[in-house]
Design an enzyme around this catalytic site. Structure first.
Site, PDB file in Angstrom:
ATOM      1  N   LEU A  60       0.863  -1.174   0.000  1.00  0.00           N
ATOM      2  CA  LEU A  60       0.000   0.000   0.000  1.00  0.00           C
ATOM      3  C   LEU A  60       0.901   1.226   0.000  1.00  0.00           C
ATOM      4  CD1 LEU A  60      -2.718  -0.925   2.688  1.00  0.00           C
ATOM      5  CD2 LEU A  60      -2.961  -1.005   0.206  1.00  0.00           C
ATOM      6  N   ASP A  61       0.504   2.265  -0.716  1.00  0.00           N
ATOM      7  CA  ASP A  61       1.272   3.513  -0.680  1.00  0.00           C
ATOM      8  C   ASP A  61       1.391   3.992   0.758  1.00  0.00           C
ATOM      9  OD1 ASP A  61       1.318   3.383  -3.421  1.00  0.00           O
ATOM     10  OD2 ASP A  61      -0.248   4.895  -3.715  1.00  0.00           O
ATOM     11  N   GLN A  62       2.473   4.677   1.069  1.00  0.00           N
ATOM     12  CA  GLN A  62       2.710   5.132   2.440  1.00  0.00           C
ATOM     13  C   GLN A  62       1.535   5.915   3.032  1.00  0.00           C
ATOM     14  OE1 GLN A  62       6.598   6.714   3.204  1.00  0.00           O
ATOM     15  NE2 GLN A  62       5.976   7.835   5.024  1.00  0.00           N
ATOM     16  N   VAL A  64      -1.580   5.550   2.496  1.00  0.00           N
ATOM     17  CA  VAL A  64      -2.812   4.754   2.486  1.00  0.00           C
ATOM     18  C   VAL A  64      -2.817   3.739   3.623  1.00  0.00           C
ATOM     19  CG1 VAL A  64      -4.266   3.207   1.107  1.00  0.00           C
ATOM     20  CG2 VAL A  64      -2.968   5.045  -0.013  1.00  0.00           C
TER      21      VAL A  64
END
Length: 227
Positions: A60-62, A64
Site C-alpha cells: 500500500l502507498d505510504q 494509504v
C-alpha cells in the site's frame, strides 16, 4: 505501535496498516516501517532469538491505510504471489474524492507510466513501451456537496493506480498531496484498503478480511449499510 491483527496462523499475518507509514524501510538504519514493526511484534510474541521472516507480497502507498496480508513462510509468500499473478485476489477500496462522477458506476482503463526519479505516475498512450495496463471499477456510494464516496474494485495493481486514474478524470482524492492540486492541509489521504479476499496458501480456503475506513471525511463509512 501495537498492530491491529485481523488474522494469524502459521502461514499468514493479516493486519490493518496505519496511514502514513511505509510498508518497507527506505533507510537501512530505520526500523519505523510497518514490516519492521510487525517483525518485532512476532519476535516478542514467540520469543524468537534470531531474525524473523515476514514476506511482503503486496503493498500500500505510504499515505494509504487498510487491510494487508503478510506471509510468515517463504512457501506461503510464493503461493500468495502466484495468486496475485493469477488475479485470484479481490481488492476493494474506499475513496473520498473532490467532485461528483458523471456516471454512478464505471470501469476505468488506462496505460500508466511511472517516473521513478520523481516517484510519480501518469497516464500515457498504449504505444509507450514503458506503459502498463491499469483497470478498475468504481461505484458511487454517496455524494455530499462537491465530494463523493466511491467504492473501488481494483483489477490490476499498478503503482498509485487508483490515485492517478481518478485524478485524470477530474476526481482527485481528498488530501492527496501528489495528485490533487487543490489538496488542503489535511495529512491523511482519503483512500482506504477496505477489504481483501484471498485463498489460503495451504488449506485453499477462501478468506475475506475487512476493516472500516476512519470516519473523518464527512461521510458515514459503514459499507455494510450502503450496499
Amino acid at each position: 505501535m501495537q498492530p491491529k491483527i485481523l488474522f494469524e496462523d502459521n502461514h499468514l499475518l493479516v493486519v490493518v496498516k496505519p496511514q502514513g507509514i511505509a510498508v518497507q524501510k527506505n533507510d537501512a538504519a530505520s526500523n519505523d516501517d510497518f514490516q519492521s514493526i510487525l517483525k518485532n511484534y512476532l519476535k516478542k510474541k514467540y520469543s524468537k532469538p534470531g531474525n524473523v521472516f515476514l514476506g511482503i507480497v503486496h503493498r500500500l502507498d505510504q499515505p494509504v491505510g487498510g487491510v494487508m496480508v503478510f506471509a510468515k513462510t517463504s512457501k506461503a509468500a510464493s503461493r500468495l504471489s502466484e495468486q496475485i499473478r493469477r488475479n485470484i485476489w479481490k481488492k476493494c477500496y474506499l475513496a473520498v474524492v473532490d467532485g461528483v462522477p458523471k456516471q454512478k458506476k464505471a470501469v476505468l482503463e488506462d496505460y500508466l507510466v511511472k517516473n521513478e526519479a520523481a516517484n510519480e505516475v501518469f497516464v500515457s498512450k498504449k504505444e509507450n513501451p514503458k506503459a502498463k495496463f491499469a483497470r478498475l471499477s468504481y461505484e458511487t456510494l454517496e455524494t455530499s456537496g462537491n465530494r463523493s464516496l466511491l467504492k473501488i474494485t481494483l483489477e490490476t495493481g499498478r503503482a498509485h493506480q487508483i490515485r492517478v486514474q481518478l485524478s485524470s478524470r477530474g476526481l482527485p482524492i481528498v488530501n492527496d498531496h501528489k495528485y490533487n492540486k487543490n489538496a488542503g492541509s489535511g495529512s491523511d489521504i482519503a483512500l482506504w484498503a477496505y477489504s481483501l479476499e484471498i485463498e489460503h496458501p495451504v488449506t485453499k480456503e477462501k478468506l475475506v478480511f475487512s476493516e472500516e475506513m476512519p470516519e473523518k471525511y464527512g461521510f458515514a463509512l459503514t459499507i455494510s449499510q450502503k450496499n
